[in-house]
Design an enzyme around this catalytic site. Structure first.
Site, PDB file in Angstrom:
ATOM      1  N   ARG A  49     -66.280  -1.189  29.014  1.00 55.46           N
ATOM      2  CA  ARG A  49     -67.022  -1.397  30.274  1.00 55.46           C
ATOM      3  C   ARG A  49     -67.001  -0.173  31.190  1.00 55.46           C
ATOM      4  NH1 ARG A  49     -63.150  -5.816  33.210  1.00 55.46           N
ATOM      5  NH2 ARG A  49     -63.395  -6.860  31.215  1.00 55.46           N
ATOM      6  N   GLU A 151     -44.111   0.493  32.097  1.00 52.82           N
ATOM      7  CA  GLU A 151     -44.793   0.557  33.384  1.00 52.82           C
ATOM      8  C   GLU A 151     -44.727  -0.842  33.973  1.00 52.82           C
ATOM      9  OE1 GLU A 151     -48.348   2.843  33.720  1.00 52.82           O
ATOM     10  OE2 GLU A 151     -49.153   1.565  35.310  1.00 52.82           O
ATOM     11  N   HIS A 192     -50.590  -0.646  39.383  1.00 52.01           N
ATOM     12  CA  HIS A 192     -51.571  -1.725  39.577  1.00 52.01           C
ATOM     13  C   HIS A 192     -51.659  -2.161  41.033  1.00 52.01           C
ATOM     14  CE1 HIS A 192     -54.358  -4.931  38.853  1.00 52.01           C
ATOM     15  NE2 HIS A 192     -54.592  -4.331  37.707  1.00 52.01           N
TER      16      HIS A 192
END
Ligand code: PXP
Length: 238
Positions: A49, A151, A192
């Site tokens: 995407r 992470e 994030h």
């Protein structure tokens, strides 16, 4: 000083909106590096995407740009990653209908599959990382899987900070996990949903050595420009 990885997926989203070549991903990566990024993060999603195969191939040829490739356990993508040899990889979970990576990997369920992929990258001298929730159980599994780094998914902390809710428990959880992972010899990263405030809070955790930030940097740059936004994050990383 913590390292700052900048995720440029959102630049590819803007480019793809017109189906042509502007803004050019390689030029953006070079520019962001010039402004002080330590690495460039890209996520080659199964549905392509934003970043596509050609972007990965082009960026990987520029060895001066350390590429951190986020990928799922998809076989074709893993194969392409081994061929392109990015400097770093980070395994992430992927759901087709999610807007962004909503949580960490389910290591318990997919341990064998993930372990095999991590071994493959380790053998190819590509630094490995697992995107996980702040959970001691997942850190124990990460150690077994022999990843070099983890992470920690900071999505929940970021949301609490942004909505001015009490984030103390989540921050404590992340600190505890970072300490534990480091004590096992695993390098700790965080990412994030991070903005200035959440990154500043996490910057006090010595065991975290790298941030990977995308959406806020690109969005904030509309108002203040990449140069000023990256400068501010570099200051926080010090
Ligand atoms: N780190 C990982 C592993 C991610 O999947 C993402 C999102 O693609 C990020 C960092 C960057 O998140 P954000 O764009 O919300 O800063």
């Amino acid at each position: 000083m913590k390292r700052l990885g900048i995720n440029i997926d959102h630049v590819a989203t803007i480019r793809n909106a017109r189906g042509e070549g502007h803004p050019d991903i390689l030029n953006v990566a070079k520019y962001v590096m010039k402004l002080g990024a330590d690495s460039i993060t890209i996520h080659l999603r199964e549905d392509r995407r934003h970043i596509n195969d050609k972007d990965l191939i082009t960026l990987s040829k520029f060895k001066k740009i350390p590429i951190n490739l986020e990928l799922s356990t998809n076989k074709k993508i893993t194969k392409l990653a081994i061929k392109c040899k990015p400097k770093f990889v980070c395994l992430v979970p992927e759901k087709r209908n999610e807007v962004t990576t909503e949580g960490g990997l389910n290591l318990k369920k997919n341990s064998k599959k993930i372990s095999n992929i991590i071994q493959l990258f380790n053998k190819n001298q590509i630094r490995t990382s697992l995107f996980i929730n702040p959970s001691i159980e997942d850190i124990k599994l990460s150690k077994k899987i022999e990843t070099k780094c983890i992470e920690i998914h900071t999505g929940k902390l970021s949301r609490l900070v942004r909505s001015k809710k009490n984030y103390n428990n989540e921050l404590k959880k992340i600190r505890k996990c970072a300490l534990y992972a480091k004590s096992l010899g695993i390098e700790v990263h965080a990412g994030h949903g991070l903005d200035y405030k959440s990154t500043l809070l996490l910057s006090k955790i010595n065991e975290i050595s790298e941030f990977n930030i995308g959406h806020f940097i690109i969005g904030e740059s509309i108002f203040f420009g990449l140069k000023n936004v990256i400068k501010k994050f570099k200051k926080i990383c010090k």
